[in-house]
Design a protein around this motif. Structure first.
Motif, short mmCIF file in Angstrom:
data_model
loop_
_atom_site.label_atom_id
_atom_site.label_comp_id
_atom_site.label_asym_id
_atom_site.label_seq_id
_atom_site.Cartn_x
_atom_site.Cartn_y
_atom_site.Cartn_z
N MET A 109 12.29 32.10 -6.98
CA MET A 109 11.02 32.48 -7.57
C MET A 109 10.92 33.98 -7.50
SD MET A 109 7.50 30.72 -6.66
CE MET A 109 5.98 31.54 -6.51
N GLY A 110 10.77 34.59 -8.65
CA GLY A 110 10.67 36.03 -8.70
C GLY A 110 9.31 36.52 -8.25
N ILE A 111 9.30 37.76 -7.81
CA ILE A 111 8.04 38.34 -7.34
C ILE A 111 7.02 38.39 -8.47
CG2 ILE A 111 8.71 40.74 -7.75
CD1 ILE A 111 6.78 39.56 -4.70
N ASP A 112 7.48 38.60 -9.69
CA ASP A 112 6.56 38.62 -10.84
C ASP A 112 5.85 37.28 -11.01
OD1 ASP A 112 7.31 41.23 -11.37
OD2 ASP A 112 8.76 40.66 -12.91
N ASP A 113 6.62 36.20 -10.85
CA ASP A 113 6.03 34.86 -10.98
C ASP A 113 4.99 34.62 -9.89
OD1 ASP A 113 7.57 34.22 -13.20
OD2 ASP A 113 9.19 33.39 -11.97
N LYS A 114 5.31 35.05 -8.67
CA LYS A 114 4.37 34.86 -7.56
C LYS A 114 3.07 35.62 -7.82
CE LYS A 114 7.71 34.08 -3.88
NZ LYS A 114 8.24 34.55 -2.60
N ASP A 159 -7.78 26.48 -14.30
CA ASP A 159 -6.89 27.62 -14.07
C ASP A 159 -6.24 27.53 -12.69
OD1 ASP A 159 -7.58 28.61 -16.54
OD2 ASP A 159 -8.86 30.23 -15.77
N GLN A 160 -7.01 27.14 -11.70
CA GLN A 160 -6.46 27.01 -10.35
C GLN A 160 -5.41 25.90 -10.30
OE1 GLN A 160 -9.40 27.10 -7.04
NE2 GLN A 160 -10.86 27.46 -8.70
N SER A 161 -5.68 24.81 -10.96
CA SER A 161 -4.73 23.69 -10.97
C SER A 161 -3.42 24.09 -11.65
CB SER A 161 -5.32 22.49 -11.69
OG SER A 161 -6.43 21.99 -10.99
N LYS A 162 -3.53 24.81 -12.76
CA LYS A 162 -2.33 25.26 -13.45
C LYS A 162 -1.50 26.18 -12.56
CE LYS A 162 -4.45 26.04 -17.74
NZ LYS A 162 -4.52 26.86 -18.96
N ALA A 163 -2.17 27.08 -11.88
CA ALA A 163 -1.46 28.02 -11.00
C ALA A 163 -0.75 27.27 -9.88
CB ALA A 163 -2.44 29.04 -10.42
N LYS A 164 -1.41 26.28 -9.31
CA LYS A 164 -0.80 25.52 -8.22
C LYS A 164 0.40 24.70 -8.70
CE LYS A 164 -4.89 25.52 -5.42
NZ LYS A 164 -6.08 24.85 -4.98
N LEU A 165 0.31 24.16 -9.91
CA LEU A 165 1.44 23.41 -10.47
C LEU A 165 2.62 24.34 -10.72
CD1 LEU A 165 -0.26 20.99 -13.00
CD2 LEU A 165 1.04 20.37 -10.96
N LYS A 166 2.35 25.52 -11.23
CA LYS A 166 3.42 26.49 -11.47
C LYS A 166 4.08 26.90 -10.15
CE LYS A 166 1.41 28.53 -15.62
NZ LYS A 166 0.77 29.76 -16.16
N GLN A 167 3.26 27.12 -9.12
CA GLN A 167 3.80 27.48 -7.81
C GLN A 167 4.69 26.37 -7.26
OE1 GLN A 167 0.23 28.28 -5.60
NE2 GLN A 167 0.08 30.39 -6.33
N ALA A 168 4.27 25.14 -7.42
CA ALA A 168 5.06 24.01 -6.94
C ALA A 168 6.38 23.92 -7.70
CB ALA A 168 4.28 22.71 -7.10
N GLY A 169 6.34 24.13 -9.01
CA GLY A 169 7.56 24.11 -9.81
C GLY A 169 8.52 25.20 -9.39
N GLU A 170 8.00 26.37 -9.09
CA GLU A 170 8.85 27.47 -8.66
C GLU A 170 9.48 27.18 -7.30
OE1 GLU A 170 9.87 30.11 -10.31
OE2 GLU A 170 8.67 29.65 -12.07
N LYS A 171 8.72 26.55 -6.41
CA LYS A 171 9.25 26.20 -5.10
C LYS A 171 10.38 25.18 -5.22
CE LYS A 171 5.19 27.30 -2.38
NZ LYS A 171 4.11 26.80 -1.53
N ILE A 172 10.23 24.25 -6.16
CA ILE A 172 11.29 23.26 -6.38
C ILE A 172 12.54 23.94 -6.90
CG2 ILE A 172 11.97 21.30 -7.84
CD1 ILE A 172 9.03 20.34 -7.59
N LYS A 173 12.37 24.87 -7.84
CA LYS A 173 13.52 25.63 -8.35
C LYS A 173 14.22 26.37 -7.23
CE LYS A 173 11.60 26.87 -12.84
NZ LYS A 173 11.24 28.04 -13.66
N ASP A 174 13.43 27.01 -6.35
CA ASP A 174 14.00 27.76 -5.23
C ASP A 174 14.78 26.84 -4.30
OD1 ASP A 174 12.97 30.12 -6.17
OD2 ASP A 174 11.27 30.17 -4.78
#
Length: 57
Positions: free
Chosen positions: A1-6, A38-53
């Motif tokens: 997960m890139g710093i930009d994504d975070k 908006d909060q839900s979308k952000a949390k889903l994106k964070q979870a997806g990035e963690k899975i990728k990592d």
């Protein structure tokens, strides 16, 4: 997960919290719901990035 994504995910989450709070303060149910979305979308994106990592390791 890139710093930009975070940063983008954190910004989207913070924006959602602000919208939700503003919606509550002004009794605007639509704005409040938009903030929660908006909060839900952000949390889903964070979870997806963690899975990728996890798979990169």
């Amino acid at each position: 997960m890139g710093i930009d994504d975070k940063i983008n995910n954190a910004t989207e989450d913070a924006t959602g919290k602000l919208k939700e709070g503003a919606g509550r303060a002004t009794d605007d149910e639509q704005l409040e719901a938009e903030g929660r979305t908006d909060q839900s979308k952000a949390k889903l994106k964070q979870a997806g990035e963690k899975i990728k990592d996890a798979f990169k390791s």
